[in-house]
Design an enzyme around this catalytic site. Structure first.
Site, PDB file in Angstrom:
ATOM      1  N   VAL A   1     -24.194 -14.793  16.498  1.00  0.00           N
ATOM      2  CA  VAL A   1     -23.368 -15.957  16.394  1.00  0.00           C
ATOM      3  C   VAL A   1     -22.725 -16.069  17.724  1.00  0.00           C
ATOM      4  CG1 VAL A   1     -21.263 -16.650  14.944  1.00  0.00           C
ATOM      5  CG2 VAL A   1     -23.089 -15.579  13.762  1.00  0.00           C
TER       6      VAL A   1
ATOM      7  N   THR B   1     -23.523 -10.581  17.909  1.00  0.00           N
ATOM      8  CA  THR B   1     -23.841 -10.960  18.981  1.00  0.00           C
ATOM      9  C   THR B   1     -24.844 -12.539  18.706  1.00  0.00           C
ATOM     10  OG1 THR B   1     -24.251  -8.844  20.015  1.00  0.00           O
ATOM     11  CG2 THR B   1     -25.379 -10.578  21.038  1.00  0.00           C
TER      12      THR B   1
ATOM     13  N   GLU C   1     -16.284 -10.976  21.725  1.00  0.00           N
ATOM     14  CA  GLU C   1     -16.390  -9.617  21.478  1.00  0.00           C
ATOM     15  C   GLU C   1     -17.468  -9.277  20.388  1.00  0.00           C
ATOM     16  OE1 GLU C   1     -12.841  -8.238  23.590  1.00  0.00           O
ATOM     17  OE2 GLU C   1     -14.796  -7.343  22.861  1.00  0.00           O
TER      18      GLU C   1
ATOM     19  N   SER D   1     -13.127 -14.505   8.442  1.00  0.00           N
ATOM     20  CA  SER D   1     -14.452 -14.442   7.551  1.00  0.00           C
ATOM     21  C   SER D   1     -14.200 -14.841   6.231  1.00  0.00           C
ATOM     22  CB  SER D   1     -14.899 -12.999   7.868  1.00  0.00           C
ATOM     23  OG  SER D   1     -15.924 -12.831   7.102  1.00  0.00           O
TER      24      SER D   1
ATOM     25  N   CYS E   1     -17.398  -2.161  15.461  1.00  0.00           N
ATOM     26  CA  CYS E   1     -18.051  -2.695  16.503  1.00  0.00           C
ATOM     27  C   CYS E   1     -18.320  -1.324  17.737  1.00  0.00           C
ATOM     28  CB  CYS E   1     -17.593  -3.796  17.276  1.00  0.00           C
ATOM     29  SG  CYS E   1     -15.893  -3.485  17.878  1.00  0.00           S
TER      30      CYS E   1
ATOM     31  N   ARG F   1      -5.074  -9.865  17.787  1.00  0.00           N
ATOM     32  CA  ARG F   1      -5.535  -9.431  18.984  1.00  0.00           C
ATOM     33  C   ARG F   1      -5.889 -10.844  19.870  1.00  0.00           C
ATOM     34  NH1 ARG F   1     -10.084  -4.937  19.721  1.00  0.00           N
ATOM     35  NH2 ARG F   1     -11.656  -6.566  19.648  1.00  0.00           N
TER      36      ARG F   1
ATOM     37  N   ARG G   1     -15.466   5.764  11.063  1.00  0.00           N
ATOM     38  CA  ARG G   1     -14.447   5.010  10.817  1.00  0.00           C
ATOM     39  C   ARG G   1     -14.827   3.561  10.321  1.00  0.00           C
ATOM     40  NH1 ARG G   1     -11.946   2.006  15.796  1.00  0.00           N
ATOM     41  NH2 ARG G   1      -9.959   1.127  14.967  1.00  0.00           N
TER      42      ARG G   1
ATOM     43  N   LYS H   1     -10.422 -19.229  12.404  1.00  0.00           N
ATOM     44  CA  LYS H   1     -11.185 -19.233  11.025  1.00  0.00           C
ATOM     45  C   LYS H   1     -11.603 -17.966  10.779  1.00  0.00           C
ATOM     46  CE  LYS H   1     -15.281 -18.960  10.499  1.00  0.00           C
ATOM     47  NZ  LYS H   1     -15.136 -18.401   8.977  1.00  0.00           N
TER      48      LYS H   1
ATOM     49  N   GLU I   1     -27.797  -1.993  16.030  1.00  0.00           N
ATOM     50  CA  GLU I   1     -26.618  -1.659  15.195  1.00  0.00           C
ATOM     51  C   GLU I   1     -26.544  -1.530  13.908  1.00  0.00           C
ATOM     52  OE1 GLU I   1     -23.479  -4.712  15.343  1.00  0.00           O
ATOM     53  OE2 GLU I   1     -21.874  -3.342  16.235  1.00  0.00           O
TER      54      GLU I   1
HETATM   55  N1  LIG Z   1     -16.741  -6.520  19.968  1.00  0.00           N
HETATM   56  C1  LIG Z   1     -15.824  -6.625  18.861  1.00  0.00           C
HETATM   57  O1  LIG Z   1     -14.503  -6.417  19.267  1.00  0.00           O
HETATM   58  C2  LIG Z   1     -15.980  -6.556  17.515  1.00  0.00           C
HETATM   59  C3  LIG Z   1     -15.238  -6.490  16.474  1.00  0.00           C
HETATM   60  C4  LIG Z   1     -15.506  -6.632  15.108  1.00  0.00           C
HETATM   61  C5  LIG Z   1     -16.941  -6.987  14.862  1.00  0.00           C
HETATM   62  N2  LIG Z   1     -17.791  -7.146  15.827  1.00  0.00           N
HETATM   63  C6  LIG Z   1     -19.280  -7.371  15.417  1.00  0.00           C
HETATM   64  O2  LIG Z   1     -19.216  -8.457  14.304  1.00  0.00           O
HETATM   65  C7  LIG Z   1     -20.373  -7.998  13.494  1.00  0.00           C
HETATM   66  C8  LIG Z   1     -19.629  -7.745  12.239  1.00  0.00           C
HETATM   67  O3  LIG Z   1     -18.940  -8.912  11.798  1.00  0.00           O
HETATM   68  P1  LIG Z   1     -19.468 -10.192  11.018  1.00  0.00           P
HETATM   69  O4  LIG Z   1     -20.487 -10.009   9.905  1.00  0.00           O
HETATM   70  O5  LIG Z   1     -18.076 -10.960  10.202  1.00  0.00           O
HETATM   71  O6  LIG Z   1     -19.972 -11.124  12.049  1.00  0.00           O
HETATM   72  P2  LIG Z   1     -20.574 -12.505  12.158  1.00  0.00           P
HETATM   73  O7  LIG Z   1     -20.709 -12.966  13.287  1.00  0.00           O
HETATM   74  O8  LIG Z   1     -21.509 -12.737  10.650  1.00  0.00           O
HETATM   75  O9  LIG Z   1     -19.173 -13.372  11.416  1.00  0.00           O
HETATM   76  C9  LIG Z   1     -18.138 -13.298  12.237  1.00  0.00           C
HETATM   77  C10 LIG Z   1     -17.178 -14.834  11.942  1.00  0.00           C
HETATM   78  O10 LIG Z   1     -18.114 -15.665  12.639  1.00  0.00           O
HETATM   79  C11 LIG Z   1     -18.112 -16.754  11.630  1.00  0.00           C
HETATM   80  N3  LIG Z   1     -19.719 -17.558  11.623  1.00  0.00           N
HETATM   81  C12 LIG Z   1     -20.917 -16.897  11.146  1.00  0.00           C
HETATM   82  N4  LIG Z   1     -21.830 -17.768  11.631  1.00  0.00           N
HETATM   83  C13 LIG Z   1     -21.101 -18.759  12.348  1.00  0.00           C
HETATM   84  C14 LIG Z   1     -21.596 -20.059  12.872  1.00  0.00           C
HETATM   85  N5  LIG Z   1     -22.848 -20.440  12.937  1.00  0.00           N
HETATM   86  N6  LIG Z   1     -20.665 -20.669  13.684  1.00  0.00           N
HETATM   87  C15 LIG Z   1     -19.394 -20.570  13.704  1.00  0.00           C
HETATM   88  N7  LIG Z   1     -18.878 -19.476  12.898  1.00  0.00           N
HETATM   89  C16 LIG Z   1     -19.954 -18.723  12.461  1.00  0.00           C
HETATM   90  C17 LIG Z   1     -18.210 -15.854  10.357  1.00  0.00           C
HETATM   91  O11 LIG Z   1     -17.786 -16.769   9.134  1.00  0.00           O
HETATM   92  C18 LIG Z   1     -17.183 -14.961  10.676  1.00  0.00           C
HETATM   93  O12 LIG Z   1     -15.760 -15.609  10.474  1.00  0.00           O
HETATM   94  C19 LIG Z   1     -20.730  -6.690  14.028  1.00  0.00           C
HETATM   95  O13 LIG Z   1     -22.326  -7.066  14.783  1.00  0.00           O
HETATM   96  C20 LIG Z   1     -19.893  -6.187  14.770  1.00  0.00           C
HETATM   97  O14 LIG Z   1     -20.389  -5.299  15.846  1.00  0.00           O
HETATM   98  C21 LIG Z   1     -17.320  -7.031  17.113  1.00  0.00           C
HETATM   99  O1  LIG Z   2     -14.993  -3.642  15.280  1.00  0.00           O
HETATM  100  C1  LIG Z   2     -14.293  -3.921  16.036  1.00  0.00           C
HETATM  101  C2  LIG Z   2     -13.035  -3.597  16.467  1.00  0.00           C
HETATM  102  O2  LIG Z   2     -12.688  -4.296  17.644  1.00  0.00           O
HETATM  103  C3  LIG Z   2     -12.829  -2.049  16.578  1.00  0.00           C
HETATM  104  S1  LIG Z   2     -11.265  -1.681  17.096  1.00  0.00           S
HETATM  105  O3  LIG Z   2     -10.195  -1.527  15.928  1.00  0.00           O
HETATM  106  O4  LIG Z   2     -10.719  -2.615  18.184  1.00  0.00           O
HETATM  107  O5  LIG Z   2     -11.392  -0.271  17.686  1.00  0.00           O
END
Ligand SMILES: NC(=O)c1ccc[n+]([C@@H]2O[C@H](COP(=O)([O-])OP(=O)(O)OC[C@H]3O[C@@H](n4cnc5c(N)ncnc54)[C@H](O)[C@@H]3O)[C@@H](O)[C@H]2O)c1
Ligand SMILES: O=C[C@H](O)CS(=O)(=O)O
Length: 398
Positions: A158, A156, A176, A103, A210, A86, A204, A101, A307
């Site tokens: 990060v 949010t 996002e 996860s 998210c 995306r 899901r 980068k 969340e």
């Molecule tokens: N809005 C969207 O499209 C969307 C999609 C998927 C997930 N999310 C959100 O993401 C969260 C879950 O995903 P997650 O646990 O991977 O999130 P996260 O923020 O912990 O990690 C996301 C990415 O950021 C990196 N990261 C973490 N700390 C960092 C730092 N200090 N500097 C740079 N990079 C860093 C991680 O290694 C990972 O690659 C949930 O809150 C979910 O709602 C949002």
């Molecule tokens: O978790 C967040 C993703 O953006 C969900 S979706 O696959 O885009 O609906």
């Protein structure tokens, strides 16, 4: 796109093995992830400029759109492929190079997709995947003057760090972030449609999405009937190994995720909510948690304000449409929202009153590559997918 699709089973297997989602969801994610590559390959043909009627007869005014430059992309574990494509899709379509980068929980899917990109002929150096200490890599991307854009999908907290850190080099940032989606079921809803849609929106990826329904607001006239039907539907979910065909709910990503769910459920019950189904770790052990329904949730509970990112469905009764809108908007998040009603006037009225980037009406699965995806308030900046998804990777030159 074609290589992603021709390797669908292998990529889905990687995702199930490293993230846990059931194979049928992983196969769906490959389709979804590949759709961004195809869509933006097409959009590359439509990066139009402008010729502006001049204010002086001897002038000609032209507008070009050019690639913003090197893009730093940081992605989450819950959609290991789609959250990358995306970003990479529009970035490459706009002529940008990308450093991804992924996860630390889902590195293999990212590496496999990048390898397929090289096989497809993406020039070496145009698409790069880096692994390692996330904050260190993030700092490097934020402080480098060569990197002109940061695009982030994740929590949010990060996202706020990256936005702040990008200020030093005035980078374009798209975010996002987290959600807290309300799912409003009105008295006049088709109850079967509402149960089906709420179930899909909530469970899901075992609730690790998210745009998951994080709060299910049910009007009092239909509350008991809906709650009964919804609990029955949740009971049909099959928890297990994502490699098994019958599985519809996999494990949570790790122990910390399970402990967060336990904290949220315990907080709710300590404040008067009642467990209607589940409410504890699954007998499979490890990071499996029972699909859970919690009744009589109120806005003083973590299940309402945060969340949960797990398989927990809080039911919140309400009386009037105005109260539902107030409760729905009572959060700093603003990503997705859902409503179920047969009243067309109400669907327009409430959709326009909801402070969210995405609103699903009588539907719980609304994400698609052709529509703009993104949040308002503290759920993000910018849009991904759709024709609007190109804008974040272009600069306008006059
Ligand atoms: N809005 C969207 O499209 C969307 C999609 C998927 C997930 N999310 C959100 O993401 C969260 C879950 O995903 P997650 O646990 O991977 O999130 P996260 O923020 O912990 O990690 C996301 C990415 O950021 C990196 N990261 C973490 N700390 C960092 C730092 N200090 N500097 C740079 N990079 C860093 C991680 O290694 C990972 O690659 C949930 O809150 C979910 O709602 C949002
Ligand atoms: O978790 C967040 C993703 O953006 C969900 S979706 O696959 O885009 O609906």
């Amino acid at each position: 796109h074609d290589l992603l699709m021709s390797h669908k089973e292998e990529l889905a297997l990687l995702m199930t093995l490293e993230q846990g989602k059931p194979m049928k969801e992983a196969l769906g994610e490959v389709n979804y992830g590949a759709s961004f590559i195809e869509f933006f390959a097409e959009e590359a043909k439509r990066v139009y400029g402008d010729i502006i009627p001049p204010t002086l007869a001897d002038r000609r005014l032209l507008v070009l759109k050019q690639p913003i430059g090197v893009v730093g992309a940081i992605t989450p574990w819950n959609f290991p492929l789609a959250m990358i494509t995306r970003k990479v899709g529009p970035a490459l379509a706009c002529g940008c190079t990308v450093v991804v980068k992924p996860s630390e929980f889902t590195p293999l899917t990212a590496l496999a997709a990048a390898d397929l990109a090289l096989q497809a002929g993406i020039p070496a150096g145009a698409l790069n995947v880096v692994m390692g200490n996330a904050p260190e890599i993030g700092d490097e991307l934020m402080q480098s003057t060569q990197v002109r854009k940061i695009t982030f999908t994740g929590s949010t907290a990060v996202g706020k760090k990256l936005m702040a850190g990008s200020a030093n080099t005035v980078k374009k940032v798209s975010l996002e972030l987290g959600g807290n989606a309300p799912c409003i079921v009105f008295d006049d809803a088709d109850i079967d449609v509402a149960v089906k849609g709420s179930l899909a929106a909530k469970f899901r990826n075992s609730g690790q999405t998210c745009v998951c329904a994080n709060r299910i607001l049910v009007q009092e006239g239909i509350y008991e009937k809906f709650a009964s039907a919804f609990v029955k539907a949740v009971q049909s979910l099959q928890v297990g190994n994502g490699l098994e065909e019958s599985t519809s709910q996999g494990p949570l990503i790790n122990e910390a995720a399970v402990q967060k769910v336990e904290k949220f459920v315990g907080d709710a019950t300590s404040k008067g909510a009642n467990i209607m189904l589940g409410g504890k770790r699954h007998s499979l052990g490890m990071s499996f948690y029972e699909p859970t329904v919690v009744g009589n949730v109120s806005n003083d509970m973590l299940l309402f304000s945060e969340e949960v990112f797990g398989p927990v469905a809080p039911l919140i009764p309400f009386k009037t449409e105005e109260e539902a809108i107030h409760l729905a908007n009572d959060t700093n998040a603003g990503l997705a929202a859902y409503m179920f009603t047969k009243n067309i006037a109400r669907s327009w009225r409430v959709s326009e009153a909801l402070e969210y980037g995405l609103v699903g009406v009588n539907e719980g699965l609304i994400s698609t590559e052709v529509a703009p995806f993104g949040g308002v308030k503290q759920s993000g900046l910018g849009r991904e997918g759709s024709k609007y998804g190109m804008d974040d990777y272009l600069e306008i030159k006059y």
